[in-house]
Each structure stands twice: as C-alpha cells, then as structure tokens.
Scaffold this active site. Structure first.
Site: not given
Ligand code: KIV
Length: 275
Positions: A42, A81, A111, A113, A180
């Site tokens: 994202d 994401d 992915k 968070e 991160e």
């Molecule tokens: O959104 C993204 O690019 C990320 C990376 C920085 C791991 O979450």
C-alpha cells in the site's frame, strides 16, 4: 515461487530478497532479476498515487495494480497488501476482501499489519487457503496511533511485545512476517525464535530476508529513507532524458529520418492530387 519454498529457504539459511512493485513494466524487470517475492504494497499510495500516507489506499487500488504486476511477473510469489480497515471491521468482510485480492487481482498471498490483534483474522484466512504475510514493528497504517513513523522495539517492553506479536502471528498460521524499523539485535533475536521467515525493512541483516520499496532503491521519487540503499539514480536519469527529448523536439532534431516512416511516390502524389 511458493510459500513452502520460502520456509525451505529459511531452513537452508538462504536470504530471501523481496521488493515492492506496482506496475507491469517494473514487475517484468523484478521477475528477470529472479527476485522471488513481489509485494504490491500500500506504499502504492505514497510512491505512485501521490498520497501523504498509505491510509487512503483502497482495495480497488491494490486490485488494479496487482493485476498489472501479475501480468508482468510469472515466477515470483505475488503478495497483495490489505489496505487500512479492509480486515479489521469483521471477519466476513476480511475474508471477502482477501479473496478479491486473489480472485480478481491474481495475487497468491496477502499481507496485513498487526500482531496479536489480528491473529484471529490470520487464522481464519489461512484456514480458508489464503496465505498470509504478517507485518509488525512500525505499522504505517497505524501511524496516527503510534505517534508517527518511529522505530519500535527500543525498550524492553516494546521488544517483549514484538516477540509475543511475532509468535502470535506464527501460531495463527502466517507464512512469513515483515519486521519494520526495529533494532537489528531485536530483529535477529526474534528471527532465531521463529520457524517462519522474517522479512526485514530497516531491521538489520539478522532477518531471513529483506524487503525494500522499489522506488527507494532505484532513486525514483522524493523518498530516501535512512534504511534504504540507492542502487540507481532514476530521478536524475529520467530528468536528463526528458530534458534532452524536449530540447531535440524544440530544436527540430527529433524525429529525424531514422524515426520517420517512408511512403511510395503514389501516396505522396495522392495527397498532392487532392489539393
Ligand atoms: O506497503 C509496503 O510497501 C510495505 C513494505 C514497506 C513492507 O508494507
């Protein structure tokens, strides 16, 4: 590339290079470079769409860009994401949204968070056959709650919290976890205690793999985070190329005969005859 191969790479202590991509052209180049994992992150919002943070990015934005990446990259594992608030409101919504990333976008994994707070979502997605990469440490979607883009894990309490989040997402079924902006020693200690691969960004060399935002490592755009290394200077390259192009158009040098189609005399005569 499959998630099981990533686990094997961790066991074999083979470092895992990952990078973000958002479009067809760069995804092709990432594939050619034999990088095994692409994240359609994202960060799209910040580095491609000109937003101030990742918060305004929508599921449709990620799906649109994931489709382009999938068309460009055949070999890497493509992880999409889940944007802000697409997996927190209720479980059915999280499942629907994650499945759209796979069914419409063509990603092979998602992915999201969070640590313990999202372990139930990770568990359910995994049960339904959707591989999940977790993301702990600095979580940019929670920037307002975390008090800015600051490192995590510098105090004993935060380090303990990170380890318990990492163990929780592993227990829930995540196939990997992004760490991160956390101190290198803390990231290395967490990596040693997990069986799933850790993928670091600003977390030092002790992780099983690394991920970087593609425009940061290519020197494209305004960002230059301290943890990233610039392997090219595309801002300068592109600015120079555009200036040369504009100068040649204005100076009448481009297009030259080399860049111009020819026609046989009949075609020319036909135009002349039409006058
Ligand atoms: O959104 C993204 O690019 C990320 C990376 C920085 C791991 O979450």
């Amino acid at each position: 590339m499959r998630v099981t191969k990533l686990a094997a790479m961790k066991r074999a202590r083979q470092p895992i290079a990952c990078v973000t991509a958002y479009d067809h052209a760069t995804a092709r180049l990432v594939d050619e470079a034999q990088i095994p994992v692409i994240l359609v992150g994202d960060t799209l919002g910040e580095v491609v769409l000109g937003m101030d943070s990742t918060i305004p990015v929508t599921l449709d934005d990620i799906i649109h860009h994931t489709k382009a990446v999938v068309r460009g990259a055949r070999r890497p594992l493509i992880v999409a994401d889940m944007p802000f608030m697409t997996y927190q409101t209720d479980m059915a919504e999280a499942l629907r949204n994650a499945s759209r990333l796979l069914q419409e976008g063509g990603a092979q994994a998602v992915k999201l968070e969070g640590g313990k707070a999202v372990a139930d979502v990770i568990g359910r997605l995994t049960e339904c056959g959707i591989p999940v990469m977790a993301h702990i440490g600095l979580q940019p979607q929670s920037v307002h709650n975390l008090g800015g883009y600051r490192a995590r894990g510098r105090t004993a309490d935060e380090a303990r919290e990170l380890l318990s989040d990492a163990l929780a997402v592993q227990e829930a079924g995540a196939f990997a976890v992004v760490l991160e902006l956390i101190p290198g020693a803390v990231a290395a200690a967490i990596t040693d205690r997990l069986s799933i691969p850790t993928i670091g960004i600003g977390a030092g060399p002790g992780c099983d793999g690394q991920i970087q935002v593609i425009s940061d490592i290519l020197g494209l755009g305004p960002r230059q985070p301290r943890h990233s290394k610039q392997y090219a200077s595309l801002n300068e390259e592109i600015a120079g190329a555009l200036a040369r192009y504009a100068a040649e158009v204005c100076g009448g040098e481009f297009p030259s005969a080399d860049h111009t189609l020819t026609a046989d005399q009949q075609a020319i005569d036909a135009i002349d005859g039409a006058d």
